[in-house]
Design a protein around this motif. Structure first.
Motif, PDB file in Angstrom:
ATOM      1  N   ASN A 159       0.794  -1.235   0.000  1.00 50.59           N
ATOM      2  CA  ASN A 159       0.000   0.000   0.000  1.00 50.59           C
ATOM      3  C   ASN A 159       0.825   1.283   0.000  1.00 50.59           C
ATOM      4  O   ASN A 159       0.308   2.348   0.296  1.00 50.59           O
ATOM      5  N   THR A 160       2.102   1.197  -0.346  1.00 48.35           N
ATOM      6  CA  THR A 160       2.953   2.376  -0.467  1.00 48.35           C
ATOM      7  C   THR A 160       3.308   2.576  -1.930  1.00 48.35           C
ATOM      8  O   THR A 160       3.811   1.648  -2.580  1.00 48.35           O
ATOM      9  N   SER A 161       3.063   3.765  -2.445  1.00 49.33           N
ATOM     10  CA  SER A 161       3.463   4.089  -3.801  1.00 49.33           C
ATOM     11  C   SER A 161       4.965   4.333  -3.805  1.00 49.33           C
ATOM     12  O   SER A 161       5.456   5.234  -3.127  1.00 49.33           O
ATOM     13  N   VAL A 162       5.699   3.517  -4.556  1.00 50.12           N
ATOM     14  CA  VAL A 162       7.161   3.602  -4.526  1.00 50.12           C
ATOM     15  C   VAL A 162       7.742   4.338  -5.734  1.00 50.12           C
ATOM     16  O   VAL A 162       8.950   4.587  -5.770  1.00 50.12           O
ATOM     17  N   LYS A 173      17.026   7.652  -0.958  1.00 48.32           N
ATOM     18  CA  LYS A 173      17.262   7.309   0.447  1.00 48.32           C
ATOM     19  C   LYS A 173      16.052   6.597   1.047  1.00 48.32           C
ATOM     20  O   LYS A 173      16.189   5.567   1.717  1.00 48.32           O
ATOM     21  N   VAL A 174      14.866   7.131   0.811  1.00 45.92           N
ATOM     22  CA  VAL A 174      13.640   6.529   1.349  1.00 45.92           C
ATOM     23  C   VAL A 174      13.389   5.176   0.686  1.00 45.92           C
ATOM     24  O   VAL A 174      13.008   4.207   1.345  1.00 45.92           O
ATOM     25  N   ARG A 188      13.101  -0.668   0.656  1.00 45.57           N
ATOM     26  CA  ARG A 188      13.527  -1.943   0.066  1.00 45.57           C
ATOM     27  C   ARG A 188      14.093  -2.861   1.147  1.00 45.57           C
ATOM     28  O   ARG A 188      13.781  -4.045   1.197  1.00 45.57           O
ATOM     29  N   ASN A 189      14.905  -2.302   2.057  1.00 46.80           N
ATOM     30  CA  ASN A 189      15.504  -3.107   3.126  1.00 46.80           C
ATOM     31  C   ASN A 189      14.449  -3.676   4.062  1.00 46.80           C
ATOM     32  O   ASN A 189      14.598  -4.777   4.578  1.00 46.80           O
TER      33      ASN A 189
END
Length: 143
Positions: free
Chosen positions: A65-68, A74-75, A80-81
């Motif tokens: 649910n996060t638009s990447v 940096k974010v 990704r991690n």
């Protein structure tokens, strides 16, 4: 959960991905198959945020649910991690470390303690059918 909409990728005049749309639900296991050169790796690199879709087509990529699509480097690296795991077939395992240690590396980078990281890594390796190979180095594992 992954939701990809209108994913296009061009390499100069070569249009590799032509408006890919897909939804992958949490816990769902999906295979991507196709002929050599069909764009499987390109799609996986975009879904894994290692590459970007061609922006002229206004793609959308939601992960958990996060638009990447427009996250800063940096974010995106932090996202990704914390949300994406990769299992590469070749060249990405560090040869001096065991399978267990290689799987633990992202957790160590995140600051997770060794016992917790190893416990989760063992669960992942067991899920992949590699629990009997955790102490083997990459050259002792099948591709």
């Amino acid at each position: 959960m992954i939701q990809a909409t209108n994913i296009h990728k061009y390499y100069d005049d070569l249009h590799v991905l032509k408006g890919v749309n897909l939804n992958i639900n949490k816990g769902e296991i999906v295979s991507i198959v196709g002929a050599s050169g069909a764009g499987k790796t390109t799609l996986l690199q975009i879904l894994g945020t290692l590459d970007e879709a061609s922006s002229a087509e206004k793609p959308e990529l939601l992960i958990n649910n996060t638009s990447v699509i427009n996250l800063s480097d940096k974010v995106l690296t932090k996202f990704r991690n914390e949300h994406i795991g990769f299992i590469f077939q070749f060249h990405q395992l560090l040869p001096e470390f065991t399978a267990l240690e290689n799987v633990c590396i992202p957790a160590f980078i995140k600051g997770i303690n060794k016992a917790e990281a190893e416990d989760k890594a063992k669960q992942l390796l067991e899920f992949l059918g590699l629990s009997n190979r955790i102490n083997h180095k990459p050259n002792e594992l099948s591709g």
